[in-house]
Design a protein around this motif. Structure first.
Motif, PDB file in Angstrom:
ATOM      1  N   LYS A  57       0.835  -1.201   0.000  1.00 56.86           N
ATOM      2  CA  LYS A  57       0.000   0.000   0.000  1.00 56.86           C
ATOM      3  C   LYS A  57       0.878   1.262   0.000  1.00 56.86           C
ATOM      4  CE  LYS A  57      -3.910   2.059   2.448  1.00 56.86           C
ATOM      5  NZ  LYS A  57      -4.800   1.979   3.602  1.00 56.86           N
ATOM      6  N   HIS A  58       1.934   1.231   0.789  1.00 56.82           N
ATOM      7  CA  HIS A  58       2.894   2.334   0.864  1.00 56.82           C
ATOM      8  C   HIS A  58       3.525   2.587  -0.509  1.00 56.82           C
ATOM      9  CE1 HIS A  58       6.389   4.662   2.140  1.00 56.82           C
ATOM     10  NE2 HIS A  58       7.176   3.708   1.680  1.00 56.82           N
ATOM     11  N   GLU A  59       3.977   1.535  -1.158  1.00 58.47           N
ATOM     12  CA  GLU A  59       4.604   1.664  -2.477  1.00 58.47           C
ATOM     13  C   GLU A  59       3.630   2.236  -3.501  1.00 58.47           C
ATOM     14  OE1 GLU A  59       8.014   0.594  -3.833  1.00 58.47           O
ATOM     15  OE2 GLU A  59       8.100   1.437  -1.806  1.00 58.47           O
ATOM     16  N   GLU A  60       2.374   1.814  -3.435  1.00 60.56           N
ATOM     17  CA  GLU A  60       1.362   2.344  -4.349  1.00 60.56           C
ATOM     18  C   GLU A  60       1.180   3.847  -4.152  1.00 60.56           C
ATOM     19  OE1 GLU A  60      -2.338   0.194  -4.011  1.00 60.56           O
ATOM     20  OE2 GLU A  60      -1.349  -1.717  -4.456  1.00 60.56           O
ATOM     21  N   LEU A  65       2.105   9.372  -6.100  1.00 60.11           N
ATOM     22  CA  LEU A  65       2.558  10.755  -5.912  1.00 60.11           C
ATOM     23  C   LEU A  65       3.659  11.118  -6.907  1.00 60.11           C
ATOM     24  CD1 LEU A  65       2.545  10.867  -2.007  1.00 60.11           C
ATOM     25  CD2 LEU A  65       0.974  12.059  -3.548  1.00 60.11           C
ATOM     26  N   ARG A  66       4.594  10.211  -7.136  1.00 60.11           N
ATOM     27  CA  ARG A  66       5.666  10.485  -8.112  1.00 60.11           C
ATOM     28  C   ARG A  66       5.097  10.643  -9.516  1.00 60.11           C
ATOM     29  NH1 ARG A  66       9.675   6.181  -5.442  1.00 60.11           N
ATOM     30  NH2 ARG A  66      10.661   7.588  -3.946  1.00 60.11           N
ATOM     31  N   ASN A  67       4.188   9.746  -9.888  1.00 63.56           N
ATOM     32  CA  ASN A  67       3.598   9.815 -11.224  1.00 63.56           C
ATOM     33  C   ASN A  67       2.754  11.071 -11.405  1.00 63.56           C
ATOM     34  OD1 ASN A  67       4.752   7.451 -12.204  1.00 63.56           O
ATOM     35  ND2 ASN A  67       3.083   6.190 -11.448  1.00 63.56           N
ATOM     36  N   LEU A  96       6.240  24.511  -7.103  1.00 60.86           N
ATOM     37  CA  LEU A  96       5.530  24.408  -5.825  1.00 60.86           C
ATOM     38  C   LEU A  96       4.797  23.065  -5.695  1.00 60.86           C
ATOM     39  CD1 LEU A  96       4.157  28.051  -5.443  1.00 60.86           C
ATOM     40  CD2 LEU A  96       6.122  27.001  -4.286  1.00 60.86           C
ATOM     41  N   LEU A  97       4.239  22.585  -6.806  1.00 57.75           N
ATOM     42  CA  LEU A  97       3.586  21.274  -6.805  1.00 57.75           C
ATOM     43  C   LEU A  97       4.596  20.179  -6.466  1.00 57.75           C
ATOM     44  CD1 LEU A  97       1.199  19.331  -7.404  1.00 57.75           C
ATOM     45  CD2 LEU A  97       2.011  19.304  -9.780  1.00 57.75           C
ATOM     46  N   ARG A  98       5.764  20.282  -7.065  1.00 56.11           N
ATOM     47  CA  ARG A  98       6.803  19.279  -6.794  1.00 56.11           C
ATOM     48  C   ARG A  98       7.191  19.282  -5.319  1.00 56.11           C
ATOM     49  NH1 ARG A  98      11.737  17.301 -10.313  1.00 56.11           N
ATOM     50  NH2 ARG A  98      12.634  15.934  -8.772  1.00 56.11           N
ATOM     51  N   LEU A  99       7.364  20.473  -4.746  1.00 57.06           N
ATOM     52  CA  LEU A  99       7.691  20.566  -3.325  1.00 57.06           C
ATOM     53  C   LEU A  99       6.584  19.984  -2.457  1.00 57.06           C
ATOM     54  CD1 LEU A  99       9.275  24.132  -3.182  1.00 57.06           C
ATOM     55  CD2 LEU A  99      10.463  21.935  -3.014  1.00 57.06           C
ATOM     56  N   GLU A 100       5.340  20.266  -2.843  1.00 59.46           N
ATOM     57  CA  GLU A 100       4.195  19.731  -2.112  1.00 59.46           C
ATOM     58  C   GLU A 100       4.172  18.198  -2.184  1.00 59.46           C
ATOM     59  OE1 GLU A 100      -0.578  19.556  -2.846  1.00 59.46           O
ATOM     60  OE2 GLU A 100       0.401  21.476  -3.224  1.00 59.46           O
ATOM     61  N   LEU A 101       4.424  17.660  -3.362  1.00 60.35           N
ATOM     62  CA  LEU A 101       4.433  16.206  -3.528  1.00 60.35           C
ATOM     63  C   LEU A 101       5.588  15.567  -2.753  1.00 60.35           C
ATOM     64  CD1 LEU A 101       3.499  15.923  -7.312  1.00 60.35           C
ATOM     65  CD2 LEU A 101       2.061  15.356  -5.349  1.00 60.35           C
ATOM     66  N   GLU A 102       6.739  16.231  -2.754  1.00 62.76           N
ATOM     67  CA  GLU A 102       7.876  15.712  -1.978  1.00 62.76           C
ATOM     68  C   GLU A 102       7.547  15.687  -0.486  1.00 62.76           C
ATOM     69  OE1 GLU A 102      11.307  18.039  -3.078  1.00 62.76           O
ATOM     70  OE2 GLU A 102      11.455  17.083  -5.040  1.00 62.76           O
ATOM     71  N   ASN A 103       6.838  16.712  -0.014  1.00 65.61           N
ATOM     72  CA  ASN A 103       6.399  16.731   1.384  1.00 65.61           C
ATOM     73  C   ASN A 103       5.401  15.612   1.671  1.00 65.61           C
ATOM     74  OD1 ASN A 103       7.983  18.894   2.246  1.00 65.61           O
ATOM     75  ND2 ASN A 103       6.450  20.400   1.648  1.00 65.61           N
ATOM     76  N   GLU A 104       4.494  15.372   0.725  1.00 65.11           N
ATOM     77  CA  GLU A 104       3.534  14.281   0.890  1.00 65.11           C
ATOM     78  C   GLU A 104       4.242  12.926   0.906  1.00 65.11           C
ATOM     79  OE1 GLU A 104      -0.131  14.316  -1.438  1.00 65.11           O
ATOM     80  OE2 GLU A 104       0.163  16.461  -1.773  1.00 65.11           O
ATOM     81  N   ILE A 105       5.249  12.772   0.069  1.00 67.04           N
ATOM     82  CA  ILE A 105       6.032  11.531   0.045  1.00 67.04           C
ATOM     83  C   ILE A 105       6.748  11.342   1.369  1.00 67.04           C
ATOM     84  CG2 ILE A 105       8.073  10.428  -0.982  1.00 67.04           C
ATOM     85  CD1 ILE A 105       7.069  11.559  -3.716  1.00 67.04           C
ATOM     86  N   ALA A 106       7.355  12.418   1.876  1.00 64.34           N
ATOM     87  CA  ALA A 106       8.045  12.342   3.165  1.00 64.34           C
ATOM     88  C   ALA A 106       7.065  11.989   4.278  1.00 64.34           C
ATOM     89  CB  ALA A 106       8.753  13.661   3.473  1.00 64.34           C
ATOM     90  N   SER A 107       5.886  12.572   4.234  1.00 64.13           N
ATOM     91  CA  SER A 107       4.861  12.291   5.231  1.00 64.13           C
ATOM     92  C   SER A 107       4.417  10.823   5.148  1.00 64.13           C
ATOM     93  CB  SER A 107       3.663  13.218   5.018  1.00 64.13           C
ATOM     94  OG  SER A 107       2.642  12.918   5.921  1.00 64.13           O
TER      95      SER A 107
END
Length: 151
Positions: A57-60, A65-67, A96-107
């Motif tokens: 589930k984590h990998e999905e 988010l990356r895609n 800004l979207l990329r930064l937001e997605l990176e934050n979501e990935i980190a979270s």
């Protein structure tokens, strides 16, 4: 007319087989990664039973988010015609979207670590992180060797 229909059928069949090949390749890589991590982590049956559903589930989520970021980048650049033609405001939104997605990935990674730490030791969690990197490196080396032989 028949020639065009035949040509169109051949083209569509080719795209379909390429897409199928890509899906099969991804499944094969996922299976190899699962086997590699299983061997490296040496999970007990109890740990494995809890770990794999969470990990998958984590990998999905991470892949999604990356895609999402890649798709948005490609879409906006394609709409502009070229990166150099992209409006500054659109470029800012993408950054800004990329930064937001990176934050979501980190979270997501933090959340995953919290969940698995309930039944895995932190040593095994560290081993997971290291093993994921090692697997990616081995995969890159394998593909790199394959490309250099073909070229």
């Amino acid at each position: 007319m028949k020639k065009y229909i035949l040509l169109l059928t051949i083209i569509l069949t080719s795209f379909s087989s390429i897409a199928q090949h890509t899906k099969e390749s991804r499944k094969k890589i996922k299976a190899l990664k699962t086997a590699y991590l299983t061997e490296e982590l040496q999970l007990t049956s109890s740990e494995a039973e809890k770990f794999w559903p969470l990990y998958n589930k984590h990998e999905e989520k991470i892949d999604f988010l990356r895609n999402k970021g890649r798709i948005e980048y490609k879409k906006k650049i394609k709409e502009a015609g070229d990166l150099s033609k992209l409006e500054e405001s659109d470029a800012k939104k993408l950054v800004l979207l990329r930064l937001e997605l990176e934050n979501e990935i980190a979270s997501e990674k933090e959340d995953f670590n919290t969940k698995v730490s309930k039944f895995l030791s932190y040593r095994k969690i560290m081993k997971l992180h290291i093993s994921e990197r090692e697997f990616a490196r081995k995969l890159m080396r394998k593909y790199g060797k394959g490309r250099s032989k073909k070229e």
